[in-house]
Design a protein around this motif. Structure first.
Motif: not given
Ligand code: PGA
Length: 241
Positions: A56-59, A92-97
């Motif tokens: 999975i990818d959080f981007s 994980v690779n969540m974007k802060s925005e």
């Protein structure tokens, strides 16, 4: 309501993580509704494993949390901002925005709450909402009351909630007495709901949620009216069903 019985906490956490992961695989820019508390910690650990396995990818994912204590700043160790950062987001690779959590230190509560509901709407609505449940049947911080609260709002916390949450604080006096919470209408507009409950302390709340009368004294009972609710319960929490 779909009742999914599992043997223990670990199995509950794995099943919940699989549901969230499937949602993210089906739609790369999914909107997740997230919960805090002890219950979903195992689910977050499983999601981090699935992420590390590159499944999975959080981007492109957006998140909206259910609630935040009123009066706690983001860096307070008991705030839900801090919880989310340390149980999921920093791994994980969540974007802060793309992370949305109500501010506990806003000086304009009304605006904070209406902007939150508006932002959820603009994002296309919550694809999957994770819920825990309070021993008093609360979801988010929608406490037993005489009305179902509609939108995101400021809540006075129930005595039982303050008692139960005091385990995270040094003393009872330090437990915030109010919080900002998504309302029942906001929660009910989620496309899929996954409620997690484990342990005997939740058995009565689960029984009333599933088999009881729909009433604001048991806020989770409203979920009977939602067309895609999945309740994952371990044996102890399902004891009275
Ligand atoms: P818990 O809280 O997961 O810490 O039991 C759940 C809730 O109060 O919603």
């Amino acid at each position: 309501m779909r009742i999914i019985r599992v043997d223990n906490y670990e199995e509950m956490s794995k099943k919940a993580a699989s549901m969230v992961a499937s949602q993210m695989i089906l739609k790369h820019d999914s909107v997740l509704g997230l919960a805090t508390g002890d219950t979903p910690i195992g689910m977050y650990k499983e999601l981090i494993k699935i992420y590390n396995d590159k499944e999975i990818d959080f981007s492109d994912v957006k998140t909206f949390n259910l609630d935040e204590y009123y009066g706690l700043s983001d860096d307070n160790h008991e705030s839900y901002h801090y919880y989310m950062m340390n149980n999921l987001f920093k791994y994980v690779n969540m974007k802060s925005e793309n992370i949305n959590i109500l501010s506990g230190v806003t000086d304009n509560i009304e605006e904070e709450c209406s902007n939150y509901d508006e932002k959820i709407k603009r994002s296309g609505g919550i694809d999957i909402q994770i819920l825990g449940i309070g021993v008093n049947g609360h979801i988010g911080f929608n406490e037993p009351s005489v009305n179902f609260e509609a939108g995101t709002h400021l809540v006075e916390l129930d005595k039982k909630t303050i008692e139960s949450n005091s385990r995270f604080f040094k003393s009872m006096d330090e437990v915030p007495k109010s919080a900002l919470s998504m309302g029942i209408k906001t929660i009910m507009q989620s496309k899929v709901i996954v409620l997690l409950a484990n342990g005997e302390a939740k058995a009565e709340a689960i029984y009333k949620t599933v088999k009881g009368k729909i009433c604001p004294e048991v806020p989770a009972s409203i979920l009977q009216l939602h067309n895609n609710v999945n309740i994952i319960v371990d044996e102890a929490a399902a004891k009275l069903l």
